[in-house]
Design a protein around this motif. Structure first.
Motif, short mmCIF file in Angstrom:
data_model
loop_
_atom_site.label_atom_id
_atom_site.label_comp_id
_atom_site.label_asym_id
_atom_site.label_seq_id
_atom_site.Cartn_x
_atom_site.Cartn_y
_atom_site.Cartn_z
N ILE A 169 0.87 -1.03 0.38
CA ILE A 169 -0.21 0.03 0.20
C ILE A 169 1.04 1.25 -0.07
O ILE A 169 2.00 1.42 0.23
N ILE A 170 0.14 1.83 -0.70
CA ILE A 170 1.22 3.42 -0.90
C ILE A 170 0.00 4.16 -0.48
O ILE A 170 -1.28 4.36 -1.45
N ILE A 171 0.49 5.87 -0.63
CA ILE A 171 -0.90 6.54 -0.93
C ILE A 171 -0.17 7.77 -1.34
O ILE A 171 1.35 7.84 -0.62
N ASP A 172 -0.29 8.55 -2.59
CA ASP A 172 0.44 10.12 -2.81
C ASP A 172 -0.74 10.99 -2.92
O ASP A 172 -1.41 11.02 -1.41
N ALA A 173 0.35 12.48 -3.54
CA ALA A 173 -0.03 13.40 -2.84
C ALA A 173 -1.98 14.00 -2.73
O ALA A 173 -2.79 14.51 -2.14
N THR A 223 2.44 -8.54 -6.60
CA THR A 223 2.70 -7.57 -6.27
C THR A 223 3.16 -7.03 -4.24
O THR A 223 1.94 -6.60 -4.27
N VAL A 224 4.60 -7.88 -4.48
CA VAL A 224 4.46 -6.82 -2.49
C VAL A 224 5.31 -5.48 -2.11
O VAL A 224 5.13 -5.70 -1.40
N GLY A 225 4.80 -4.80 -3.37
CA GLY A 225 5.29 -3.32 -3.21
C GLY A 225 5.12 -2.62 -3.59
O GLY A 225 4.64 -2.64 -5.22
N LEU A 226 5.08 -1.23 -3.35
CA LEU A 226 4.80 0.00 -4.27
C LEU A 226 5.25 1.01 -4.35
O LEU A 226 5.62 1.02 -2.65
N ALA A 227 6.14 2.00 -4.73
CA ALA A 227 6.46 3.30 -4.38
C ALA A 227 6.23 4.37 -4.88
O ALA A 227 5.82 3.85 -6.85
N ILE A 228 6.21 5.16 -5.35
CA ILE A 228 5.44 6.55 -6.81
C ILE A 228 7.28 7.19 -6.16
O ILE A 228 7.53 7.61 -5.55
N ALA A 229 8.27 6.77 -7.58
CA ALA A 229 8.64 7.56 -8.17
C ALA A 229 8.11 9.44 -8.53
O ALA A 229 7.14 10.06 -8.43
N PRO A 230 9.70 10.20 -8.06
CA PRO A 230 8.86 11.49 -9.38
C PRO A 230 8.58 11.89 -9.94
O PRO A 230 8.18 13.13 -9.91
N ASP A 231 8.32 11.33 -11.17
CA ASP A 231 7.76 11.48 -12.35
C ASP A 231 5.73 11.53 -11.88
O ASP A 231 5.02 11.53 -12.72
N GLY A 232 6.23 10.99 -10.57
CA GLY A 232 4.79 10.60 -10.41
C GLY A 232 4.26 9.17 -10.67
O GLY A 232 3.39 8.11 -11.23
N SER A 233 4.81 7.83 -11.73
CA SER A 233 5.29 7.04 -11.86
C SER A 233 4.91 6.07 -10.53
O SER A 233 5.17 6.32 -9.50
N ARG A 234 4.22 4.59 -10.80
CA ARG A 234 3.91 3.96 -9.18
C ARG A 234 5.29 3.01 -9.89
O ARG A 234 4.43 1.90 -10.35
N ILE A 235 5.78 2.60 -8.58
CA ILE A 235 7.46 1.02 -8.77
C ILE A 235 6.26 0.31 -8.57
O ILE A 235 6.28 0.17 -7.37
N VAL A 236 5.96 -0.89 -8.92
CA VAL A 236 5.43 -2.27 -8.27
C VAL A 236 6.83 -3.43 -8.17
O VAL A 236 7.62 -3.82 -8.96
N LYS A 246 6.93 -0.76 -14.43
CA LYS A 246 6.23 0.79 -14.17
C LYS A 246 4.97 0.91 -14.89
O LYS A 246 4.58 0.54 -15.57
N VAL A 247 4.21 1.67 -13.45
CA VAL A 247 2.93 1.96 -13.99
C VAL A 247 3.16 3.77 -14.71
O VAL A 247 2.99 4.24 -13.61
N VAL A 248 3.17 3.43 -15.47
CA VAL A 248 2.90 5.40 -16.86
C VAL A 248 1.79 5.76 -16.11
O VAL A 248 0.52 5.43 -16.68
N PRO A 249 1.38 6.52 -15.40
CA PRO A 249 0.48 8.15 -15.74
C PRO A 249 0.02 7.37 -16.97
O PRO A 249 0.80 8.77 -17.88
N VAL A 250 -1.39 8.20 -17.53
CA VAL A 250 -2.21 8.72 -18.73
C VAL A 250 -2.23 9.65 -18.51
O VAL A 250 -2.46 10.18 -19.53
N ALA A 251 -2.59 10.52 -17.45
CA ALA A 251 -2.56 11.87 -17.40
C ALA A 251 -1.84 12.51 -16.34
O ALA A 251 -0.68 11.65 -15.34
N ARG A 254 -1.77 11.89 -12.73
CA ARG A 254 -3.27 11.00 -12.28
C ARG A 254 -2.87 9.37 -13.24
O ARG A 254 -3.94 9.57 -14.47
N PRO A 255 -2.37 8.22 -12.82
CA PRO A 255 -2.90 7.13 -13.64
C PRO A 255 -3.90 7.07 -13.65
O PRO A 255 -4.77 7.86 -13.16
#
Length: 255
Positions: A169-173, A223-236, A246-251, A254-255
């Motif tokens: 689990i991770i929370i964004d801004a 999917t044992v770990g999650l992090a948020i990269a400086p560019d907003g991507s989610r690292i799994v 890497k889950v790249v935001p489509v906007a 905001r993925p």
């Protein structure tokens, strides 16, 4: 693991916490790996045990550390599974205390909410903290639990097909929670501040793999770990697939 305010990487290594500096040097930060066992007072069979001791961080006992997160004051919170409690390491004193839960009492069904000292948890696999120092605990078969800075525990999101048998689990801004689960297939879900859950990536049909793609077309092994990269991507962290995805935001942001 979590990046600390001091620039060190803090890693939960089962019964201890270690730090890794930018040069790769590893140092024990908290916990005694030679911790002793005590009978679990909540198991009448006498077959299970606890490894638990609060106090100075160097001599504290943890059982199974599964998650780390810092609050805005630099205090470190830890999910201590098998003890079924949330622990806290004070930034100034270095003392370990129990922030929430009852040691040894596991309630996978209908856990108790309310004051942190009397609340109960099931299996706790991770936690994250928002900008207001609310703690979100991944109580994997009960959903997501919330602990306020005042020490009140509630159920933030009840388990469902998207949020059950969860691992990260991770929370964004923006206050969106991202949860990594493996029920019905490894996937990433997002829970908005209004409590709406949506599938972000991965499948729900027990299909494993390493396929890249958009949304549900992607596949994971785990999917044992999650992090948020400086560019907003989610690292799994896909441990079974031995990859970082890497889950790249489509906007923007905001993925």
């Amino acid at each position: 693991m979590v990046l600390g305010p001091d620039g060190l990487l803090y890693v939960a290594d089962d019964k201890i916490v270690v730090t890794v500096d930018p040069d790769g040097n590893i140092k024990r930060y908290a916990g005694d790996y030679n911790s002793s066992q005590s009978p679990n007072p909540y198991d009448p069979s006498g077959k299970t045990f606890t490894r638990y001791r609060d106090g100075p961080k160097d001599s504290a006992f943890f059982y199974q550390l599964t998650g780390l997160a810092f609050d805005s004051q630099g205090n470190l919170f830890l999910s201590d599974n098998i003890n079924y409690v949330i622990r806290r390491i004070d930034k100034l004193s270095g003392d370990v205390t129990t922030a929430a839960g009852i040691v040894g009492l596991r309630e996978r069904v209908n856990p108790k909410n309310g004051a942190a000292t009397s609340a109960t948890f099931g299996d706790i696999f991770a936690l994250t903290i928002d900008a207001k120092d609310n703690i979100y605990v991944l109580d994997t078969f009960n959903g997501i639990r919330k602990i306020t800075p005042e020490g009140v525990v509630s159920t933030y999101y009840k388990k469902d097909d998207l949020v059950i048998d969860t691992r990260s689990i991770i929370i964004d801004a923006y206050g969106d929670l991202y949860v990594g689960g493996i029920f019905s297939g490894p996937h990433i879900s997002r829970i908005s501040p209004s409590g709406v859950a949506t599938l972000v990536a991965g499948g729900m049909s027990q299909q494993l793999g390493d396929n890249d793609g958009i949304g549900s077309a992607a596949r994971f092994e785990d999917t044992v770990g999650l992090a948020i990269a400086p560019d907003g991507s989610r690292i799994v962290t896909d441990s079974l697939g031995r990859t970082l995805r890497k889950v790249v935001p489509v906007a923007p942001n905001r993925p």
